[in-house]
Scaffold this motif. Structure first.
Motif, PDB file in Angstrom:
ATOM      1  N   TRP A 113     137.605  -3.938 173.255  1.00 22.99           N
ATOM      2  CA  TRP A 113     137.622  -2.922 172.217  1.00 22.99           C
ATOM      3  C   TRP A 113     136.856  -1.713 171.761  1.00 22.99           C
ATOM      4  CZ3 TRP A 113     142.427  -2.341 170.279  1.00 22.99           C
ATOM      5  CH2 TRP A 113     143.257  -3.464 170.438  1.00 22.99           C
ATOM      6  N   ALA A 114     135.646  -1.952 172.242  1.00 19.57           N
ATOM      7  CA  ALA A 114     134.567  -0.829 172.462  1.00 19.57           C
ATOM      8  C   ALA A 114     135.111   0.224 173.190  1.00 19.57           C
ATOM      9  CB  ALA A 114     133.075  -1.315 172.742  1.00 19.57           C
ATOM     10  N   ILE A 115     135.624  -0.085 174.527  1.00 16.01           N
ATOM     11  CA  ILE A 115     136.057   0.896 175.468  1.00 16.01           C
ATOM     12  C   ILE A 115     137.281   1.350 175.030  1.00 16.01           C
ATOM     13  CG2 ILE A 115     136.832   1.095 177.933  1.00 16.01           C
ATOM     14  CD1 ILE A 115     135.035  -1.187 178.684  1.00 16.01           C
ATOM     15  N   ALA A 116     138.179   0.634 174.204  1.00 15.50           N
ATOM     16  CA  ALA A 116     139.345   1.056 174.027  1.00 15.50           C
ATOM     17  C   ALA A 116     139.263   2.225 172.873  1.00 15.50           C
ATOM     18  CB  ALA A 116     140.376   0.082 173.350  1.00 15.50           C
ATOM     19  N   MET A 117     138.427   1.816 171.969  1.00 11.78           N
ATOM     20  CA  MET A 117     138.144   2.814 170.872  1.00 11.78           C
ATOM     21  C   MET A 117     137.696   4.207 171.230  1.00 11.78           C
ATOM     22  SD  MET A 117     139.780   1.093 168.668  1.00 11.78           S
ATOM     23  CE  MET A 117     139.850   2.630 167.535  1.00 11.78           C
ATOM     24  N   VAL A 118     136.763   4.155 172.122  1.00  8.70           N
ATOM     25  CA  VAL A 118     136.134   5.375 172.608  1.00  8.70           C
ATOM     26  C   VAL A 118     137.121   6.216 173.528  1.00  8.70           C
ATOM     27  CG1 VAL A 118     134.488   6.378 174.604  1.00  8.70           C
ATOM     28  CG2 VAL A 118     133.669   4.509 172.875  1.00  8.70           C
ATOM     29  N   LEU A 119     138.067   5.739 174.153  1.00  8.02           N
ATOM     30  CA  LEU A 119     139.151   5.902 174.840  1.00  8.02           C
ATOM     31  C   LEU A 119     140.050   6.964 173.748  1.00  8.02           C
ATOM     32  CD1 LEU A 119     139.832   3.759 177.960  1.00  8.02           C
ATOM     33  CD2 LEU A 119     138.785   5.690 178.123  1.00  8.02           C
ATOM     34  N   TYR A 120     140.376   6.146 172.807  1.00  6.50           N
ATOM     35  CA  TYR A 120     141.306   6.734 171.836  1.00  6.50           C
ATOM     36  C   TYR A 120     140.601   7.904 171.155  1.00  6.50           C
ATOM     37  CZ  TYR A 120     143.976   7.233 167.594  1.00  6.50           C
ATOM     38  OH  TYR A 120     145.015   7.759 166.643  1.00  6.50           O
ATOM     39  N   SER A 121     139.392   8.124 171.005  1.00  3.16           N
ATOM     40  CA  SER A 121     138.861   9.016 170.383  1.00  3.16           C
ATOM     41  C   SER A 121     139.005  10.496 171.472  1.00  3.16           C
ATOM     42  CB  SER A 121     137.391   8.900 170.138  1.00  3.16           C
ATOM     43  OG  SER A 121     136.487   8.933 171.086  1.00  3.16           O
ATOM     44  N   ILE A 122     138.949  10.152 172.889  1.00  2.00           N
ATOM     45  CA  ILE A 122     138.880  10.914 173.698  1.00  2.00           C
ATOM     46  C   ILE A 122     140.312  11.592 173.769  1.00  2.00           C
ATOM     47  CG2 ILE A 122     138.700  11.487 176.380  1.00  2.00           C
ATOM     48  CD1 ILE A 122     136.324   9.551 176.236  1.00  2.00           C
ATOM     49  N   PHE A 123     141.379  10.763 173.894  1.00  2.00           N
ATOM     50  CA  PHE A 123     142.572  11.140 173.908  1.00  2.00           C
ATOM     51  C   PHE A 123     143.286  11.626 172.774  1.00  2.00           C
ATOM     52  CE2 PHE A 123     143.238   7.058 176.756  1.00  2.00           C
ATOM     53  CZ  PHE A 123     142.498   7.782 177.880  1.00  2.00           C
ATOM     54  N   ARG A 124     142.885  11.458 171.774  1.00  2.00           N
ATOM     55  CA  ARG A 124     143.521  12.023 170.520  1.00  2.00           C
ATOM     56  C   ARG A 124     142.596  13.141 169.704  1.00  2.00           C
ATOM     57  NH1 ARG A 124     147.676  11.679 167.445  1.00  2.00           N
ATOM     58  NH2 ARG A 124     147.574  11.809 164.989  1.00  2.00           N
ATOM     59  N   TYR A 125     141.654  12.807 169.379  1.00  2.00           N
ATOM     60  CA  TYR A 125     140.816  13.622 168.559  1.00  2.00           C
ATOM     61  C   TYR A 125     139.705  14.682 169.414  1.00  2.00           C
ATOM     62  CZ  TYR A 125     142.964  11.030 164.824  1.00  2.00           C
ATOM     63  OH  TYR A 125     143.946  10.792 163.980  1.00  2.00           O
ATOM     64  N   ILE A 154     133.501  -2.770 168.206  1.00  2.00           N
ATOM     65  CA  ILE A 154     132.776  -4.222 168.213  1.00  2.00           C
ATOM     66  C   ILE A 154     133.487  -4.959 166.829  1.00  2.00           C
ATOM     67  CG2 ILE A 154     130.792  -5.289 167.443  1.00  2.00           C
ATOM     68  CD1 ILE A 154     129.490  -2.873 169.237  1.00  2.00           C
ATOM     69  N   ILE A 155     133.701  -4.231 165.703  1.00  2.00           N
ATOM     70  CA  ILE A 155     134.256  -4.903 164.766  1.00  2.00           C
ATOM     71  C   ILE A 155     135.560  -5.602 164.862  1.00  2.00           C
ATOM     72  CG2 ILE A 155     134.938  -4.652 162.229  1.00  2.00           C
ATOM     73  CD1 ILE A 155     132.825  -2.470 161.903  1.00  2.00           C
ATOM     74  N   ILE A 156     136.374  -4.685 165.307  1.00  2.00           N
ATOM     75  CA  ILE A 156     137.791  -5.136 165.809  1.00  2.00           C
ATOM     76  C   ILE A 156     137.688  -6.189 166.810  1.00  2.00           C
ATOM     77  CG2 ILE A 156     139.960  -4.274 166.827  1.00  2.00           C
ATOM     78  CD1 ILE A 156     139.736  -1.575 165.855  1.00  2.00           C
ATOM     79  N   GLY A 157     137.005  -6.185 168.005  1.00  6.56           N
ATOM     80  CA  GLY A 157     136.741  -7.199 169.057  1.00  6.56           C
ATOM     81  C   GLY A 157     136.486  -8.482 168.650  1.00  6.56           C
ATOM     82  N   VAL A 158     135.299  -8.665 167.236  1.00  6.09           N
ATOM     83  CA  VAL A 158     135.028  -9.893 166.548  1.00  6.09           C
ATOM     84  C   VAL A 158     136.087 -10.144 165.785  1.00  6.09           C
ATOM     85  CG1 VAL A 158     133.557 -10.548 164.888  1.00  6.09           C
ATOM     86  CG2 VAL A 158     132.578  -9.135 166.483  1.00  6.09           C
TER      87      VAL A 158
END
Length: 360
Positions: free
Chosen positions: A19-31, A64-68
């Motif tokens: 989820w740490a990787i997923a959220m970074v990718l989301y920011s790159i793809f969308r914003y 990390i929060i989402i992952g936990v």
């Protein structure tokens, strides 16, 4: 208790990393690089190298929060269902739980959404229900949870760490590995099958393998394949020797079945007993198949393990082990070892010394 914490810890590490990787990718793809879009005013507090780094650190923290959160949900879900529901129901229910938990958390803690998107959220209660970007985030998270579920399934199918190695193409060409193999087979299977009938017998095998799967992770074993009422288990050589994992798994399985003796007697009229053969050494591992891909092991080690297991009835013992392997084990006070003799196994030109091990 220690095993439960270990399982949760492993799931937590995987979930947090994903989820740490997923959220970074989301920011790159969308914003990333967007100044504004309908209904949004992107915060410009992250300009420059340090600002960008700070922004990604924040997103990693959200991941990390989402992952936990999801690791806790998944662990609780697995404990409640005992992995005894269909794959389709598992994925649907798990994803639905992820959706409900995410929606609840995002609606209650609006600051998490503001940090996640880098935007100024609306000021009224329930703003997120009408915010397109909010639902874009939710959809991304739901789809990502699907991806994570399928990765877990693939990892369970091929064994710990094997799926990643297959993705990287490690086994496209045969590789030499040193491993320990155990062939575990139901004793008196023909007699039991005739007594129970094929439907009840199939349920018995299912219950036995369910109990086996409960002890497999505790002893770091990998299930290579199921063949009828037989299971082939495997360990990397050092992992199998550590804490006598390759031997202690058999006794842990026996102990679990005996603890459930009343259940087996009531349902099947018999407490199933298994026999096992153990051997280890170097062999080749490679990826085979096109329509259906699998990891296959080739070499004398796996054949010898099967032949040793076949001698259990002859010597009337539940567990046989080769002398080559037993030399590398640490036989402690809880175990007794007995040399049974040399045997010329089918297909072998030289005799193999075999021993039996019992728990005191």
């Amino acid at each position: 208790m220690n095993h439960t914490l270990k399982q949760y810890s492993q799931l937590l590490k995987q979930s947090v990393l994903f989820w740490a990787i997923a959220m970074v990718l989301y920011s790159i793809f969308r914003y990333y690089g967007i100044d504004s879009e309908e209904g949004l005013a992107v915060i410009k507090n992250y300009e420059g190298t340090l600002g960008t780094l700070y922004y990604f650190v924040k997103l990693i923290n959200i991941g990390i929060i989402i992952g936990v959160l999801y690791a806790t949900v998944d662990f609780t879900f697995d404990a409640y269902t005992n992995n005894r529901i269909s794959l389709t129901k598992d994925i649907i229910l798990r994803t639905l739980l992820h959706f409900i938990v995410t929606l609840t958390v995002f609606m209650v803690i609006t600051d998490i959404f503001a940090t996640l998107t880098g935007t100024h959220a609306g000021q009224h209660t329930g703003w997120c229900c009408f915010n397109k970007s909010f639902w874009a985030v939710i959809l991304y998270i739901v789809l990502s949870s699907f991806v994570f579920s399928f990765i877990k399934i693939a990892n369970e199918k091929f064994g710990k760490g094997v799926f990643i190695k297959m993705l990287l193409g490690k086994y496209k060409n045969p590789q030499e590995e040193k491993r320990i193999f155990m062939f575990l087979d139901l004793k008196d299977s023909t007699t039991i099958a005739e007594k129970l009938g094929h439907f009840k017998y199939s349920q018995l095998i299912q219950d036995c393998f369910y109990d086996l799967n409960k002890v497999v992770p505790k002893h770091n074993a990998e299930i290579y394949q199921y063949v009828g009422d037989e299971v082939v288990l495997s360990w990397p050589y050092k992992r199998g020797l550590a804490d006598n994992n390759c031997v202690n798994l058999f006794f842990a399985f026996q102990q679990r079945k005996h603890a459930k003796a009343a259940y087996y007697l009531k349902k099947y009229g018999v407490v199933p007993e298994f026999k096992a053969g153990l051997h280890g050494g170097k062999l080749m591992v490679t990826e085979v198949g096109i329509v259906k891909k699998e990891i296959a092991y080739h070499g004398d080690v796996i054949n010898t393990s099967a032949r040793i297991q076949g001698q259990c009835n002859t010597y009337k013992v539940p567990l046989l082990i080769s002398e080559k392997l037993i030399r590398d084990l640490k036989i402690n006070a809880n175990l007794t070892c007995q040399f049974l003799g040399s045997v010329l196994l089918k297909g072998k030109q030289e005799e193999v010394n075999i021993h039996t091990i019992a728990r005191v």
